[in-house]
Motif scaffolding. Structure first.
Motif, short mmCIF file in Angstrom:
data_model
loop_
_atom_site.label_atom_id
_atom_site.label_comp_id
_atom_site.label_asym_id
_atom_site.label_seq_id
_atom_site.Cartn_x
_atom_site.Cartn_y
_atom_site.Cartn_z
N UNK A 1 0.83 -1.21 0.00
CA UNK A 1 0.00 0.00 0.00
C UNK A 1 0.87 1.26 0.00
N UNK A 2 1.84 1.31 0.91
CA UNK A 2 2.72 2.48 1.02
C UNK A 2 3.55 2.67 -0.24
N UNK A 3 4.02 1.54 -0.78
CA UNK A 3 4.85 1.60 -2.00
C UNK A 3 4.07 2.22 -3.15
N UNK A 4 2.85 1.75 -3.36
CA UNK A 4 2.01 2.28 -4.46
C UNK A 4 1.60 3.74 -4.21
N UNK A 5 1.24 4.03 -2.96
CA UNK A 5 0.82 5.40 -2.63
C UNK A 5 1.96 6.38 -2.88
N UNK A 6 3.19 5.96 -2.55
CA UNK A 6 4.38 6.81 -2.79
C UNK A 6 4.62 6.97 -4.28
N UNK A 7 4.41 5.90 -5.02
CA UNK A 7 4.61 5.93 -6.48
C UNK A 7 3.65 6.94 -7.13
N UNK A 8 2.43 7.00 -6.61
CA UNK A 8 1.42 7.91 -7.16
C UNK A 8 1.53 9.32 -6.58
N UNK A 9 2.50 9.53 -5.66
CA UNK A 9 2.67 10.85 -5.07
C UNK A 9 1.61 11.21 -4.05
#
Length: 207
Positions: free
Chosen positions: A197-205
């Motif tokens: 979740x954190x990885x994807x959220x960071x990727x999307x800014x």
């Protein structure tokens, strides 16, 4: 067709002047107002509801990202086109997440602005041709989940490493409610665990 009502927001007078000149040359457009900040823009939106707001991202006091969220919260029918000098993926993600339907660079030609306005007016997503997003990146932008304001709060706290009981205490809700938001976030991001979740959220800014 009826004219498309446009409001432009930018803190640089030269940009507003340039956009006014360009938009006045587009036959199907009528300018309802020019604002130097989000406060002025909200007053103008209230006075004469536009179809589309074209807004700068980098503005003092209230950023274009926060401004987009405010528009969508108070006037959900108004479409938003983000305008920037920055060719950065994170800005695009955050603007789309907060309700923008289009993204153009300030260097865009009149023909591209026309296309962006028509595309967004028809309810579709428009990304500047100058961004040269490949097919995969376009798909990534379309995959960004739409979150509620509470889900955004919970996501931010998860990213900071807080547990469900700690988040519950901070937000004055029950741990059960936080757990429910966490599960919704996992579902929306299509991941199985917090790390994903954190990885994807960071990727999307988003965090």
């Amino acid at each position: 067709m009826d004219k498309i009502k446009i409001l432009v927001t930018d803190d640089h007078p030269m940009v507003l002047e340039g956009m006014q000149t360009m938009l006045s040359q587009i036959g199907f457009v009528v300018i309802t107002g020019l604002a130097r900040n989000a406060y002025e823009a909200m007053e103008l939106i209230k006075a004469n509801l536009p179809h589309i707001v074209i807004t700068d991202i980098s503005m003092p006091e209230i950023s274009g990202i926060a401004f987009a969220a405010k528009i969508k919260n108070e006037y959900p029918g108004v479409k938003i086109i983000a305008m920037s000098t920055f060719n950065e993926r994170s800005y695009i993600s955050q603007m789309v997440q907060n309700g923008a339907s289009g993204y153009i660079l300030k260097s865009a030609a009149k023909e591209e602005i026309e296309e962006a306005i028509l595309t967004v007016y028809e309810g579709k997503l428009y990304m500047s041709v100058e961004l040269e997003l490949n097919k995969k990146e376009q798909q990534e932008i379309n995959k960004i989940p739409i979150l509620t304001s509470r889900e955004k709060e919970v996501l931010a706290l998860i990213a900071e490493g807080f547990t469900n009981p700690q988040i519950a205490a901070k937000l004055f809700v029950s741990p059960y409610t936080v757990d429910s938001h966490r599960k919704n976030l996992l579902t929306k991001f299509e991941v199985n665990n917090t790390a994903g979740l954190i990885k994807l959220a960071a990727k999307y800014g988003l965090v």
